[in-house]
Design a protein around this motif. Sequence first.
Motif, PDB file in Angstrom:
ATOM      1  N   GLU A   1       6.223 -43.338 -17.516  1.00 15.32           N
ATOM      2  CA  GLU A   1       7.153 -44.404 -17.876  1.00 15.32           C
ATOM      3  C   GLU A   1       6.442 -45.749 -17.943  1.00 15.32           C
ATOM      4  O   GLU A   1       6.641 -46.532 -18.878  1.00 15.32           O
ATOM      5  CB  GLU A   1       8.293 -44.460 -16.860  1.00 15.32           C
ATOM      6  CG  GLU A   1       9.429 -45.360 -17.267  1.00 15.32           C
ATOM      7  CD  GLU A   1      10.668 -45.149 -16.409  1.00 15.32           C
ATOM      8  OE1 GLU A   1      11.719 -45.686 -16.786  1.00 15.32           O
ATOM      9  OE2 GLU A   1      10.578 -44.462 -15.375  1.00 15.32           O
ATOM     10  N   LYS A   2       5.595 -46.019 -16.967  1.00 18.43           N
ATOM     11  CA  LYS A   2       4.862 -47.285 -16.919  1.00 18.43           C
ATOM     12  C   LYS A   2       3.930 -47.444 -18.118  1.00 18.43           C
ATOM     13  O   LYS A   2       3.908 -48.491 -18.769  1.00 18.43           O
ATOM     14  CB  LYS A   2       4.054 -47.374 -15.630  1.00 18.43           C
ATOM     15  CG  LYS A   2       3.219 -48.645 -15.512  1.00 18.43           C
ATOM     16  CD  LYS A   2       2.296 -48.626 -14.309  1.00 18.43           C
ATOM     17  CE  LYS A   2       3.057 -48.741 -13.012  1.00 18.43           C
ATOM     18  NZ  LYS A   2       2.138 -48.879 -11.849  1.00 18.43           N
TER      19      LYS A   2
ATOM     20  N   ASP B   1       5.667 -47.633 -21.767  1.00 21.03           N
ATOM     21  CA  ASP B   1       6.191 -48.954 -22.111  1.00 21.03           C
ATOM     22  C   ASP B   1       4.977 -49.814 -22.457  1.00 21.03           C
ATOM     23  O   ASP B   1       4.227 -50.241 -21.585  1.00 21.03           O
ATOM     24  CB  ASP B   1       6.951 -49.533 -20.916  1.00 21.03           C
ATOM     25  CG  ASP B   1       7.564 -50.892 -21.205  1.00 21.03           C
ATOM     26  OD1 ASP B   1       6.863 -51.747 -21.788  1.00 21.03           O
ATOM     27  OD2 ASP B   1       8.723 -51.110 -20.828  1.00 21.03           O
ATOM     28  N   LYS B   2       4.776 -50.067 -23.745  1.00 23.54           N
ATOM     29  CA  LYS B   2       3.526 -50.688 -24.189  1.00 23.54           C
ATOM     30  C   LYS B   2       3.329 -52.098 -23.633  1.00 23.54           C
ATOM     31  O   LYS B   2       2.202 -52.536 -23.401  1.00 23.54           O
ATOM     32  CB  LYS B   2       3.434 -50.658 -25.709  1.00 23.54           C
ATOM     33  CG  LYS B   2       3.221 -49.234 -26.223  1.00 23.54           C
ATOM     34  CD  LYS B   2       3.198 -49.155 -27.716  1.00 23.54           C
ATOM     35  CE  LYS B   2       2.726 -47.776 -28.177  1.00 23.54           C
ATOM     36  NZ  LYS B   2       3.398 -46.663 -27.519  1.00 23.54           N
ATOM     37  N   SER B   3       4.414 -52.807 -23.420  1.00 24.92           N
ATOM     38  CA  SER B   3       4.306 -54.132 -22.821  1.00 24.92           C
ATOM     39  C   SER B   3       3.864 -54.025 -21.361  1.00 24.92           C
ATOM     40  O   SER B   3       2.958 -54.749 -20.908  1.00 24.92           O
ATOM     41  CB  SER B   3       5.655 -54.858 -22.915  1.00 24.92           C
ATOM     42  OG  SER B   3       5.599 -56.092 -22.248  1.00 24.92           O
TER      43      SER B   3
ATOM     44  N   VAL C   1       8.022 -51.645 -28.253  1.00 21.75           N
ATOM     45  CA  VAL C   1       7.570 -51.282 -26.909  1.00 21.75           C
ATOM     46  C   VAL C   1       7.355 -49.773 -26.792  1.00 21.75           C
ATOM     47  O   VAL C   1       6.422 -49.310 -26.141  1.00 21.75           O
ATOM     48  CB  VAL C   1       8.592 -51.774 -25.857  1.00 21.75           C
ATOM     49  CG1 VAL C   1       8.387 -51.078 -24.516  1.00 21.75           C
ATOM     50  CG2 VAL C   1       8.473 -53.278 -25.678  1.00 21.75           C
ATOM     51  N   SER C   2       8.223 -48.989 -27.426  1.00 18.22           N
ATOM     52  CA  SER C   2       8.134 -47.527 -27.355  1.00 18.22           C
ATOM     53  C   SER C   2       7.488 -46.941 -28.605  1.00 18.22           C
ATOM     54  O   SER C   2       7.645 -45.764 -28.903  1.00 18.22           O
ATOM     55  CB  SER C   2       9.532 -46.924 -27.169  1.00 18.22           C
ATOM     56  OG  SER C   2      10.112 -47.354 -25.971  1.00 18.22           O
TER      57      SER C   2
ATOM     58  N   ASP D   1      15.100 -47.588 -28.850  1.00 19.92           N
ATOM     59  CA  ASP D   1      14.645 -48.678 -27.988  1.00 19.92           C
ATOM     60  C   ASP D   1      14.185 -49.806 -28.902  1.00 19.92           C
ATOM     61  O   ASP D   1      13.158 -49.688 -29.576  1.00 19.92           O
ATOM     62  CB  ASP D   1      13.498 -48.197 -27.097  1.00 19.92           C
ATOM     63  CG  ASP D   1      12.984 -49.278 -26.149  1.00 19.92           C
ATOM     64  OD1 ASP D   1      13.479 -50.418 -26.214  1.00 19.92           O
ATOM     65  OD2 ASP D   1      12.071 -48.975 -25.351  1.00 19.92           O
TER      66      ASP D   1
ATOM     67  N   ARG E   1      13.309 -52.912 -28.123  1.00 15.03           N
ATOM     68  CA  ARG E   1      12.526 -53.976 -27.497  1.00 15.03           C
ATOM     69  C   ARG E   1      11.190 -54.162 -28.219  1.00 15.03           C
ATOM     70  O   ARG E   1      10.543 -53.193 -28.609  1.00 15.03           O
ATOM     71  CB  ARG E   1      12.284 -53.676 -26.021  1.00 15.03           C
ATOM     72  CG  ARG E   1      13.558 -53.688 -25.171  1.00 15.03           C
ATOM     73  CD  ARG E   1      13.237 -53.267 -23.740  1.00 15.03           C
ATOM     74  NE  ARG E   1      12.674 -51.922 -23.705  1.00 15.03           N
ATOM     75  CZ  ARG E   1      11.892 -51.461 -22.735  1.00 15.03           C
ATOM     76  NH1 ARG E   1      11.558 -52.253 -21.718  1.00 15.03           N
ATOM     77  NH2 ARG E   1      11.438 -50.229 -22.763  1.00 15.03           N
TER      78      ARG E   1
END
Length: 448
Positions: free
Chosen positions: A110-111, A114-116, A159-160, A193, A195
């Motif tokens: 998960e960490k 999340d590309k950011s 982000v995804s 997603d 974002r």
Amino acid sequence: MKKVLIANRGEIAVRIIRTLKEMDIASVAVYSSGDKDSLHVALADEAYCIGGPKSADSYLNIDNILQAALMAKADAVHPGYGFLSETPEFAKRTEELGMIFIGPAPETMEKMGDKSMARQTMEKSGVPVIPGSDGIVKSKDEVKKLAETITYPIVIKAVSGGGGKGMRFAHSDEDVDKLYDEAKKEAKSSFNDDRLYIEKYIPKARHIEIQVIGDGKGGAIHLFERDCSIQRNNQKLLEEAPATILSESERDDITETTRQAIAKLNYRGAGTIEYLYVAAEKRFYFIEMNTRVQVEHTVSEEVTGIDIIRAQINVAFNNDIGITQDQVKLSGHAIEARINAEDPDNRFMPSPGKIDKLHFGLGRNVRVDTHIYNGYAIPPYYDSMIAKIIVKADNRKDALFKLKLVLGETVIEPIKTNLDFQYYLAGHPKVLENDYDIKFIHTENIIE
């Protein structure tokens, strides 16, 4: 460890099954109704149909896959690449049912997915990152304000994201006004997603990635680097190892920096850290991490002699990589060509259909990873990649020459493929001279 379910299809499912057989571990295949005649179904010790031909009904259906795993009494699940391989929920639910997920811990996935967040994590670990936003950007005005600092051109990214989806290149405030909403909409439809974050656009660079394996306890090794710069629309075509554009000192620096970052993460299993390398500056910039085995893992295996799938399984069951960093040695040069069922003369449109003639070029140090066979009908529902041809030689020049020989001998008919296109690329003067970047195919007008 007695039985592993492979939650995938195609060549990677076949690849995993073969390693399981070598390890004397039973294999369980899952398949859609459109894949009932696929090779991975025939090779596995058991096989379960998990739904209709659409991916959403089968290979992306967590409930159906886990039900099959329970029915088979599997000890573990291997996700391969694509589909659910980087889905934390799938990993978590697998482990909640008492089975081992052959991959990183869900929270790590998960960490780094999340590309950011991955940018921030890598930066804290001493890995160089591209100048950009510290986190999510929430408006066009925020993007424009950041662009004043990092300067245009910039990349607006999901982000995804992956495969170029949810990515737009902006050269002005006017571009941001138009492209921000486009990126947001595509990110929502592709990944559910919307974002976004931004990075400085680096127009001339190579795509270099480091293969890593962690034991989940702070131990990690790298298997050196791959050069994956020859791409079309952000999709890799030719991949090679090692990256001969790097000096020995550059190689030592980036591989060790990456290994240490992975160790700090307590990363478990195989993964890849991707970088942009700017030759003019002799600098690397972190792009993203893939928390799974890569399509191009084969070239790293060929130049190090290490079976990455076996290492994944060893880590999952024993928390042991089975090899130390000082035992990893580079030998020769390997190149992989992705063979796709698509028509280069018709905008690379997919070309599903029955194969009536099939012959792969062979020879010393030639490897073919595939799930197709004579008489096989390629279904229209999935990714167009049908094979990977990998060659190894003492040096890059000889590897490229060998690749052309193998591609020239290979026959896959009557469907359309990119064989001739790959043959052309392998002999292109710029490729032979090692003088290109990630925009090479487009800037050289290879595709009209």
